[in-house]
Design a protein around this motif. Sequence first.
Motif, PDB file in Angstrom:
ATOM      1  N   TYR A  14       4.290  -7.979  -9.214  1.00 43.12           N
ATOM      2  CA  TYR A  14       3.516  -7.228  -8.226  1.00 43.12           C
ATOM      3  C   TYR A  14       3.881  -5.755  -8.168  1.00 43.12           C
ATOM      4  O   TYR A  14       3.327  -5.010  -7.364  1.00 43.12           O
ATOM      5  CB  TYR A  14       3.703  -7.848  -6.833  1.00 43.12           C
ATOM      6  CG  TYR A  14       5.159  -7.997  -6.437  1.00 43.12           C
ATOM      7  CD1 TYR A  14       5.845  -6.937  -5.849  1.00 43.12           C
ATOM      8  CD2 TYR A  14       5.839  -9.184  -6.652  1.00 43.12           C
ATOM      9  CE1 TYR A  14       7.172  -7.053  -5.494  1.00 43.12           C
ATOM     10  CE2 TYR A  14       7.169  -9.314  -6.295  1.00 43.12           C
ATOM     11  CZ  TYR A  14       7.826  -8.252  -5.714  1.00 43.12           C
ATOM     12  OH  TYR A  14       9.144  -8.374  -5.360  1.00 43.12           O
ATOM     13  N   THR A  16       6.470  -2.829 -10.737  1.00 38.58           N
ATOM     14  CA  THR A  16       6.630  -2.039 -11.961  1.00 38.58           C
ATOM     15  C   THR A  16       6.439  -2.845 -13.240  1.00 38.58           C
ATOM     16  O   THR A  16       6.401  -2.265 -14.325  1.00 38.58           O
ATOM     17  CB  THR A  16       8.004  -1.346 -12.002  1.00 38.58           C
ATOM     18  OG1 THR A  16       9.028  -2.335 -12.082  1.00 38.58           O
ATOM     19  CG2 THR A  16       8.209  -0.459 -10.777  1.00 38.58           C
ATOM     20  N   ARG A  18       3.677  -4.712 -13.637  1.00 40.75           N
ATOM     21  CA  ARG A  18       2.228  -4.860 -13.796  1.00 40.75           C
ATOM     22  C   ARG A  18       1.719  -3.953 -14.919  1.00 40.75           C
ATOM     23  O   ARG A  18       2.324  -2.922 -15.214  1.00 40.75           O
ATOM     24  CB  ARG A  18       1.519  -4.505 -12.490  1.00 40.75           C
ATOM     25  CG  ARG A  18       1.805  -5.492 -11.375  1.00 40.75           C
ATOM     26  CD  ARG A  18       1.144  -5.099 -10.095  1.00 40.75           C
ATOM     27  NE  ARG A  18      -0.285  -5.425 -10.154  1.00 40.75           N
ATOM     28  CZ  ARG A  18      -1.133  -5.176  -9.169  1.00 40.75           C
ATOM     29  NH1 ARG A  18      -0.710  -4.586  -8.064  1.00 40.75           N
ATOM     30  NH2 ARG A  18      -2.399  -5.494  -9.294  1.00 40.75           N
ATOM     31  N   GLY A  20       0.182  -1.052 -16.878  1.00 36.56           N
ATOM     32  CA  GLY A  20       0.057   0.347 -16.494  1.00 36.56           C
ATOM     33  C   GLY A  20       1.253   0.890 -15.729  1.00 36.56           C
ATOM     34  O   GLY A  20       1.330   2.091 -15.483  1.00 36.56           O
ATOM     35  N   GLN A  21       2.189   0.039 -15.387  1.00 33.78           N
ATOM     36  CA  GLN A  21       3.395   0.461 -14.666  1.00 33.78           C
ATOM     37  C   GLN A  21       4.546   0.592 -15.664  1.00 33.78           C
ATOM     38  O   GLN A  21       4.521   0.008 -16.748  1.00 33.78           O
ATOM     39  CB  GLN A  21       3.730  -0.533 -13.554  1.00 33.78           C
ATOM     40  CG  GLN A  21       2.662  -0.615 -12.470  1.00 33.78           C
ATOM     41  CD  GLN A  21       2.502   0.700 -11.732  1.00 33.78           C
ATOM     42  OE1 GLN A  21       3.453   1.271 -11.227  1.00 33.78           O
ATOM     43  NE2 GLN A  21       1.268   1.197 -11.691  1.00 33.78           N
ATOM     44  N   HIS A  24       6.231  -2.558 -17.538  1.00 34.23           N
ATOM     45  CA  HIS A  24       5.380  -3.509 -18.257  1.00 34.23           C
ATOM     46  C   HIS A  24       5.613  -3.425 -19.759  1.00 34.23           C
ATOM     47  O   HIS A  24       5.905  -4.426 -20.410  1.00 34.23           O
ATOM     48  CB  HIS A  24       3.900  -3.282 -17.928  1.00 34.23           C
ATOM     49  CG  HIS A  24       3.014  -4.236 -18.647  1.00 34.23           C
ATOM     50  ND1 HIS A  24       2.506  -3.967 -19.893  1.00 34.23           N
ATOM     51  CD2 HIS A  24       2.574  -5.463 -18.310  1.00 34.23           C
ATOM     52  CE1 HIS A  24       1.780  -4.993 -20.293  1.00 34.23           C
ATOM     53  NE2 HIS A  24       1.800  -5.911 -19.350  1.00 34.23           N
ATOM     54  N   TYR A  51      10.157   1.361  -6.514  1.00 32.71           N
ATOM     55  CA  TYR A  51       9.674   0.019  -6.813  1.00 32.71           C
ATOM     56  C   TYR A  51       9.493  -0.732  -5.501  1.00 32.71           C
ATOM     57  O   TYR A  51      10.060  -0.355  -4.478  1.00 32.71           O
ATOM     58  CB  TYR A  51      10.626  -0.732  -7.752  1.00 32.71           C
ATOM     59  CG  TYR A  51      12.078  -0.622  -7.345  1.00 32.71           C
ATOM     60  CD1 TYR A  51      12.633  -1.496  -6.424  1.00 32.71           C
ATOM     61  CD2 TYR A  51      12.888   0.372  -7.878  1.00 32.71           C
ATOM     62  CE1 TYR A  51      13.959  -1.378  -6.040  1.00 32.71           C
ATOM     63  CE2 TYR A  51      14.214   0.492  -7.499  1.00 32.71           C
ATOM     64  CZ  TYR A  51      14.741  -0.389  -6.579  1.00 32.71           C
ATOM     65  OH  TYR A  51      16.045  -0.267  -6.195  1.00 32.71           O
ATOM     66  N   ASP A 138      -0.818  -4.098  -2.156  1.00 36.50           N
ATOM     67  CA  ASP A 138      -1.070  -3.744  -3.557  1.00 36.50           C
ATOM     68  C   ASP A 138      -0.261  -2.496  -3.911  1.00 36.50           C
ATOM     69  O   ASP A 138      -0.544  -1.399  -3.433  1.00 36.50           O
ATOM     70  CB  ASP A 138      -2.557  -3.492  -3.783  1.00 36.50           C
ATOM     71  CG  ASP A 138      -2.917  -3.316  -5.249  1.00 36.50           C
ATOM     72  OD1 ASP A 138      -2.027  -2.996  -6.081  1.00 36.50           O
ATOM     73  OD2 ASP A 138      -4.104  -3.495  -5.579  1.00 36.50           O
ATOM     74  N   TRP A 139       0.741  -2.656  -4.745  1.00 36.64           N
ATOM     75  CA  TRP A 139       1.637  -1.570  -5.149  1.00 36.64           C
ATOM     76  C   TRP A 139       0.876  -0.413  -5.775  1.00 36.64           C
ATOM     77  O   TRP A 139       1.156   0.742  -5.518  1.00 36.64           O
ATOM     78  CB  TRP A 139       2.688  -2.116  -6.110  1.00 36.64           C
ATOM     79  CG  TRP A 139       3.596  -1.114  -6.737  1.00 36.64           C
ATOM     80  CD1 TRP A 139       3.638  -0.756  -8.050  1.00 36.64           C
ATOM     81  CD2 TRP A 139       4.611  -0.337  -6.083  1.00 36.64           C
ATOM     82  NE1 TRP A 139       4.606   0.190  -8.258  1.00 36.64           N
ATOM     83  CE2 TRP A 139       5.225   0.458  -7.059  1.00 36.64           C
ATOM     84  CE3 TRP A 139       5.055  -0.247  -4.770  1.00 36.64           C
ATOM     85  CZ2 TRP A 139       6.262   1.327  -6.778  1.00 36.64           C
ATOM     86  CZ3 TRP A 139       6.095   0.626  -4.487  1.00 36.64           C
ATOM     87  CH2 TRP A 139       6.676   1.401  -5.485  1.00 36.64           C
ATOM     88  N   ARG A 140      -0.119  -0.715  -6.612  1.00 35.99           N
ATOM     89  CA  ARG A 140      -0.854   0.348  -7.305  1.00 35.99           C
ATOM     90  C   ARG A 140      -1.760   1.144  -6.364  1.00 35.99           C
ATOM     91  O   ARG A 140      -2.126   2.260  -6.699  1.00 35.99           O
ATOM     92  CB  ARG A 140      -1.668  -0.238  -8.457  1.00 35.99           C
ATOM     93  CG  ARG A 140      -0.765  -0.774  -9.562  1.00 35.99           C
ATOM     94  CD  ARG A 140      -1.515  -1.126 -10.795  1.00 35.99           C
ATOM     95  NE  ARG A 140      -2.436  -2.223 -10.571  1.00 35.99           N
ATOM     96  CZ  ARG A 140      -2.920  -2.977 -11.537  1.00 35.99           C
ATOM     97  NH1 ARG A 140      -2.576  -2.768 -12.783  1.00 35.99           N
ATOM     98  NH2 ARG A 140      -3.755  -3.963 -11.258  1.00 35.99           N
ATOM     99  N   ALA A 141      -2.099   0.590  -5.205  1.00 37.39           N
ATOM    100  CA  ALA A 141      -2.992   1.278  -4.275  1.00 37.39           C
ATOM    101  C   ALA A 141      -2.233   1.842  -3.079  1.00 37.39           C
ATOM    102  O   ALA A 141      -2.820   2.172  -2.070  1.00 37.39           O
ATOM    103  CB  ALA A 141      -4.061   0.294  -3.788  1.00 37.39           C
ATOM    104  N   ARG A 142      -0.942   2.038  -3.219  1.00 39.37           N
ATOM    105  CA  ARG A 142      -0.097   2.406  -2.076  1.00 39.37           C
ATOM    106  C   ARG A 142      -0.245   3.840  -1.622  1.00 39.37           C
ATOM    107  O   ARG A 142       0.200   4.196  -0.552  1.00 39.37           O
ATOM    108  CB  ARG A 142       1.367   2.116  -2.382  1.00 39.37           C
ATOM    109  CG  ARG A 142       1.982   3.053  -3.402  1.00 39.37           C
ATOM    110  CD  ARG A 142       3.330   2.557  -3.873  1.00 39.37           C
ATOM    111  NE  ARG A 142       3.912   3.409  -4.855  1.00 39.37           N
ATOM    112  CZ  ARG A 142       3.572   3.458  -6.133  1.00 39.37           C
ATOM    113  NH1 ARG A 142       2.608   2.691  -6.588  1.00 39.37           N
ATOM    114  NH2 ARG A 142       4.178   4.272  -6.959  1.00 39.37           N
TER     115      ARG A 142
END
Length: 150
Positions: A14, A16, A18, A20-21, A24, A51, A138-142
């Motif tokens: 959920y 780093t 994912r 694109g992080q 990954h 993170y 959502d980590w990417r939408a933070r």
Amino acid sequence: MTTRNRRHLPFFVYGTLRPGQPNHDLFLRGRTVSEEPGRLPDAVLYDGPGYPYAVEEPGGELSGELVTARPQTYDRLLLELDALEEYVPGDPRSLYVRVERDAVRRRDGAAVRAWVYLAGDVVAARLRTDGRRIEGGDWRARGQPGPTVP
């Protein structure tokens, strides 16, 4: 389910790890059979120093990916992810604990049993008191990172 299959669970990631992080490509590229969107119920997300931390909380939900490792890379990957997450089985000082969860949801709603790294007890208690919760899970939408918890 055999002991081997029980142990070789997919991972729910959920943060780093994912796509694109930053972690990954370092840990997962070329070592997975599949990566698909997933949701983890009854957990919330907190911002850490670069993170996220997942903390169990009824009614919460996290966005992430369900990652199935290649069988030939599984054992080494499990050790590497435990080290990345600073998880030592039985050590109460671990930043994260690796736990088995039965209710990780695939896009189609099917429940899957998977490994999830949750904040360790000491870290989770501190986050519940002083942490910055990531609304929406959502980590990417933070958005912009706020204060972090040491």
